[in-house]
Design an enzyme around this catalytic site. Sequence first.
Site, PDB file in Angstrom:
ATOM      1  N   GLU A 179       0.092  11.730  13.597  1.00 44.90           N
ATOM      2  CA  GLU A 179       1.164  12.218  14.398  1.00 44.90           C
ATOM      3  C   GLU A 179       2.362  12.662  13.659  1.00 44.90           C
ATOM      4  OE1 GLU A 179       4.023  10.502  15.707  1.00 44.90           O
ATOM      5  OE2 GLU A 179       3.211   9.034  14.191  1.00 44.90           O
ATOM      6  N   THR A 192       0.766  -1.102   0.041  1.00 42.09           N
ATOM      7  CA  THR A 192       0.149  -0.024  -0.077  1.00 42.09           C
ATOM      8  C   THR A 192       0.810   1.177   0.186  1.00 42.09           C
ATOM      9  OG1 THR A 192      -0.314  -0.140   2.315  1.00 42.09           O
ATOM     10  CG2 THR A 192      -1.969  -1.020   1.100  1.00 42.09           C
ATOM     11  N   ASP A 238       5.403  16.942   1.468  1.00 40.95           N
ATOM     12  CA  ASP A 238       3.832  16.351   2.147  1.00 40.95           C
ATOM     13  C   ASP A 238       3.665  16.622   3.592  1.00 40.95           C
ATOM     14  OD1 ASP A 238       5.312  14.333   2.502  1.00 40.95           O
ATOM     15  OD2 ASP A 238       4.151  12.988   1.610  1.00 40.95           O
ATOM     16  N   ARG A 239       4.949  16.875   4.354  1.00 46.59           N
ATOM     17  CA  ARG A 239       4.859  16.844   5.693  1.00 46.59           C
ATOM     18  C   ARG A 239       5.306  18.127   6.237  1.00 46.59           C
ATOM     19  NH1 ARG A 239       6.890  11.767   9.055  1.00 46.59           N
ATOM     20  NH2 ARG A 239       8.832  12.665   8.616  1.00 46.59           N
ATOM     21  N   ASP A 254       9.295  18.447   4.562  1.00 52.94           N
ATOM     22  CA  ASP A 254      10.333  17.426   4.319  1.00 52.94           C
ATOM     23  C   ASP A 254      10.532  17.462   2.617  1.00 52.94           C
ATOM     24  OD1 ASP A 254       7.855  16.334   3.427  1.00 52.94           O
ATOM     25  OD2 ASP A 254       8.162  14.517   4.055  1.00 52.94           O
ATOM     26  N   SER A 291      10.071  10.504  -0.374  1.00 54.38           N
ATOM     27  CA  SER A 291       9.935  11.404   0.891  1.00 54.38           C
ATOM     28  C   SER A 291      10.928  11.791   1.634  1.00 54.38           C
ATOM     29  CB  SER A 291       8.799  10.717   1.799  1.00 54.38           C
ATOM     30  OG  SER A 291       8.116  11.694   2.819  1.00 54.38           O
ATOM     31  N   HIS A 292      11.193  11.486   3.175  1.00 54.70           N
ATOM     32  CA  HIS A 292      11.896  12.286   4.034  1.00 54.70           C
ATOM     33  C   HIS A 292      13.267  10.966   4.121  1.00 54.70           C
ATOM     34  CE1 HIS A 292       8.790  10.174   6.312  1.00 54.70           C
ATOM     35  NE2 HIS A 292       9.697   9.646   7.133  1.00 54.70           N
ATOM     36  N   LYS A 337      -1.820  14.208   2.779  1.00 55.66           N
ATOM     37  CA  LYS A 337      -1.193  15.140   3.645  1.00 55.66           C
ATOM     38  C   LYS A 337      -0.392  16.180   2.576  1.00 55.66           C
ATOM     39  CE  LYS A 337       2.638  11.955   4.405  1.00 55.66           C
ATOM     40  NZ  LYS A 337       1.969  10.518   3.648  1.00 55.66           N
TER      41      LYS A 337
END
Length: 590
Positions: free
Chosen positions: A400, A48, A304-305, A300, A148-149, A413
């Site tokens: 979180e 996923t 998206d964060r 990030d 991402s990060h 996000k």
Amino acid sequence: MSSLKELVDAWLAMDQNDATRAEIQTLWDKGDTDTLERRMRNRIEFGTAGLRGRMEAGWSRMNDLIVIQASQGLCHYVLEQVKNASNKGVVVGHDHRHNSERWAQLTAAAFLNNGVKVYFHRGLVHTPMVPFTVKKVGAACGVMITASHNPKYDNGYKVYWENSVQIISPHDEGISNAIKAHLEPKTWNADLVNTSSLCLDITEEMKEAYLTSLLSLKDKSLPSTKKSIFVNTSMHGVGHPFVQKALSALELSIKPVQEQQKPDPDFPTVSYPNPEEKGALDLAIATANKAGADYVLAQDPDADRFSAVEKQPNGEWLTFTGDQLGVVFAAYVMETYKKTGKPMSKLAMVASTVSSKMVEAMAQAENFKFAECLTGFKYIGNTAMNLVAQGYEVPFGYEEAIGFMFGSEIRDKDGVAASVMFAQLAEILRNEGRTVKSYLDDLYKRYGYFKTSNSYFICNEPATIDKIFVQIRNFEDSSTQGFNYPKQIGGLTVTSVIDLTTGYDSTNPPTYKPSLPLSSGHMIQFRAENREQGTKIILTTRTSGTEPKVKYYLEGSGSDSEQVTKTLVEVVKELGDVWMEAKKNNLGVP
């Protein structure tokens, strides 16, 4: 089971990238069977979260061949599952990481080669642009090439379905099976994005539409005279131009951290390009001190964060946790909704089950709907859409891990939208002689004190992780319904257990089946309390789907903040020493 030679021969027969072919051939010629076993024995798993891993040659790594195979499988699955998929098309975007642009081109080529229209984002975009575009053009799916990060050595392949939300089961299994059924590469021609009439460029049009959607979040009470200075870091990623344009449109001033402003796939100033990591925001804080700024905004690398830091009266800097930001945003969104005069019973918010329960307490007090779901925006987004189908308005959701969703345009996000919301809230509060920290403190007074203590244990041995969770499930001598979970921790009595791996919920007799879907990895949630102290905790332990970690999410609540803090320390100590047996199991800590 295939022999190692068969796995190597299959790779050399398929791979047309000279560099990765040479990697495998060199390892074979050197007789480095240990490295080859790690790289070749198991295929990287499509789940996923799509694909994410180290950029190297091999079946278990991220490389040209794996991306082509994934794209071919995804293409066939989409054509089978989505009506008129060829004409609806797919959206493909990429960030700045090594290989990102080429892998986006190869992804697009796999669809173009099958007669599927492709909306290809030219140049660097942040991750939210892909689901935004999927929704705007009504595409059959979307692919974003990003890790991402993650560290600089990694890259990834994230998939959004036609509902513009990240894929969930059973699509992950269906795509995985389709990949295995279409392994033979049909095209290596990355230049199809430049020569095919089916490849469309609406990048600038979508950027303008995205900015318009961000401006719809503008607060009418934002003062005309702006006084705040915001320092912004995009962590060597792609977010800064989007943040700068959005905040400039709101006449809010930002000062970039120049050393981190431009995209750089090597992330030279940080060990890990993650705003949550210790020391990651040091350079931004130093910049803020020089600029006389009160706030640091951070995204990030794929934007998206979002994270934020506020200067305190004593000169120290407070980095808000993801849960603190989630609570602040939830209250802000709720107050904005109230001003519309709409019935509160039609308002809904979503958070992952490991996030703070303070929004739940807020919902109970203010009479709006709160829903929780499994970790990840694939679940948050789908839960939000299900609530919309039931007649609710869902303007906010969060997890979180500094992920925040605003409005209805993107059910994922979005660090740029979060930057806009935080900056204008901070400016409004400043105009009232308040700060975001004082706003949060007022929420504690109104809804109760909540504090989180989240971290993880590092373990590179899956068998050890399995052993730890077996021990937790067989901790006590006596049992309830055949389970033997711990009955106390840190001086508190365990009042409920929800095991989303085995499918057990102590709060739901007579079936004892949980209301949430089962987790793909280990995941157990405990609630415990000390009635004399008036202190409660929620502790969730789970395995990570992308990293060698056992994560824990711990939140304490009560009227006495000092007692809550003390309890959290005691719980963390017992969790590590007794439940996890960290020393015995050689677990690392951050």
